[in-house]
Design an enzyme around this catalytic site. Structure first.
Site, short mmCIF file in Angstrom:
data_model
loop_
_atom_site.label_atom_id
_atom_site.label_comp_id
_atom_site.label_asym_id
_atom_site.label_seq_id
_atom_site.Cartn_x
_atom_site.Cartn_y
_atom_site.Cartn_z
N GLU A 55 -1.82 -1.16 1.12
CA GLU A 55 -3.24 -1.01 1.47
C GLU A 55 -3.44 -1.28 2.96
O GLU A 55 -4.20 -0.59 3.63
CB GLU A 55 -4.08 -1.97 0.62
CG GLU A 55 -5.58 -1.88 0.86
CD GLU A 55 -6.05 -2.92 1.86
OE1 GLU A 55 -7.00 -2.63 2.62
OE2 GLU A 55 -5.48 -4.01 1.89
N ASP A 60 -4.77 1.68 5.40
CA ASP A 60 -5.99 1.50 6.17
C ASP A 60 -5.80 2.04 7.59
O ASP A 60 -6.66 2.76 8.12
CB ASP A 60 -6.35 0.01 6.20
CG ASP A 60 -7.54 -0.29 7.09
OD1 ASP A 60 -8.68 -0.04 6.65
OD2 ASP A 60 -7.34 -0.76 8.22
N ASP A 90 -9.18 -0.26 -2.36
CA ASP A 90 -7.84 -0.72 -1.94
C ASP A 90 -6.75 0.20 -2.48
O ASP A 90 -5.76 0.49 -1.79
CB ASP A 90 -7.59 -2.15 -2.42
CG ASP A 90 -8.41 -3.17 -1.66
OD1 ASP A 90 -9.02 -2.80 -0.63
OD2 ASP A 90 -8.46 -4.34 -2.09
N GLU A 110 -6.49 3.37 -0.35
CA GLU A 110 -5.76 3.14 0.90
C GLU A 110 -4.28 2.88 0.64
O GLU A 110 -3.42 3.34 1.41
CB GLU A 110 -6.38 1.97 1.66
CG GLU A 110 -7.75 2.30 2.25
CD GLU A 110 -8.30 1.19 3.12
OE1 GLU A 110 -8.90 1.52 4.16
OE2 GLU A 110 -8.14 0.01 2.75
#
Length: 228
Positions: free
Chosen positions: A45, A49, A118, A121
């Site tokens: 994650e 991101d 989450d 990502e």
């Protein structure tokens, strides 16, 4: 976890199957299966991101050549925020593939916005590691970027409010929006809006809805003001 149904659902085949499993593994599942020495999706994650932010930044830079830096920043923030990521994950039905602990599952974890965001990502992080940045872009070009042309993030680009603020600096000025034309059949209309300031046409815009047309008219007016 048999990931073949997930790969078939996404239309993507991973070389490193463990990465895809990890992307859909929540920390609550790992905590309940300590003997298996599993990894949760938090590190992926973190990577995803950064990958998403770069991909969105590149897309905005290349496809909005006249958009100022400040507006690109606002639009990017709207795309990568938790509510948007949650919506992307829901549309892709990520929730049903998550590995959750029993407690998390019983309390609605599959629908929890933070968990879905989450996971989205983390999936991008896994896809990047397995297949590279170009394949991440291909995925986003199918599932995310088309939304920019449908007004999904128009709340971040509220040009009417920006124009209103400008007009309010000149207290006696009056601003008005008019729909001056409607084109196309009833099920696929296109509206043409005009914004008028002090009885003078200041901008024009088109859109699939009246609100979208008015926003684009306001943007056209702001562009004219900024370039004058």
């Amino acid at each position: 976890m048999d990931i073949r149904p997930l790969e078939e659902h996404l239309g993507i085949s991973f070389q490193q199957k463990a990465l895809l499993k990890e992307a859909f593994t929540h920390s609550s599942y790992v905590n309940e299966h300590r003997k298996q020495r599993l990894s949760d999706n938090e590190r992926l994650e973190f990577l995803g991101d950064a990958v998403l932010e770069l991909a969105v930044s590149q897309y905005l830079y290349r496809n909005n050549k006249d958009m100022p830096e400040g507006e690109m920043t606002k639009l990017r923030a709207a795309i990568v925020c938790e509510p948007s990521l949650k919506n992307f994950a829901e549309e892709l039905e990520f929730g049903k593939f998550l590995r959750l602990g029993k407690g998390e599952q019983q309390t609605g974890g599959r629908e929890r916005p933070a968990i879905l965001a989450d996971a989205f990502e983390a999936f991008l992080g896994a896809l990047y590691l397995d297949q590279g940045f170009d394949n991440v872009l291909d995925f986003l070009n199918i599932h995310v970027f088309p939304k920019l042309t449908t007004g999904a993030f128009s709340h971040a680009m509220d040009y009417k409010s920006q124009l209103q603020e400008f007009v309010q600096q000149h207290k006696d000025q009056k601003i008005e929006y008019r729909i001056i034309e409607e084109k196309g059949p009833s099920h696929n209309k296109e509206f043409v809006a005009e914004v008028v300031i002090q009885e003078k046409a200041a901008g024009i815009g088109t859109g699939r809805t009246k609100k979208e047309a008015e926003q684009r008219a306001a943007k056209n007016a702001l562009d004219s003001i900024n370039n004058s």
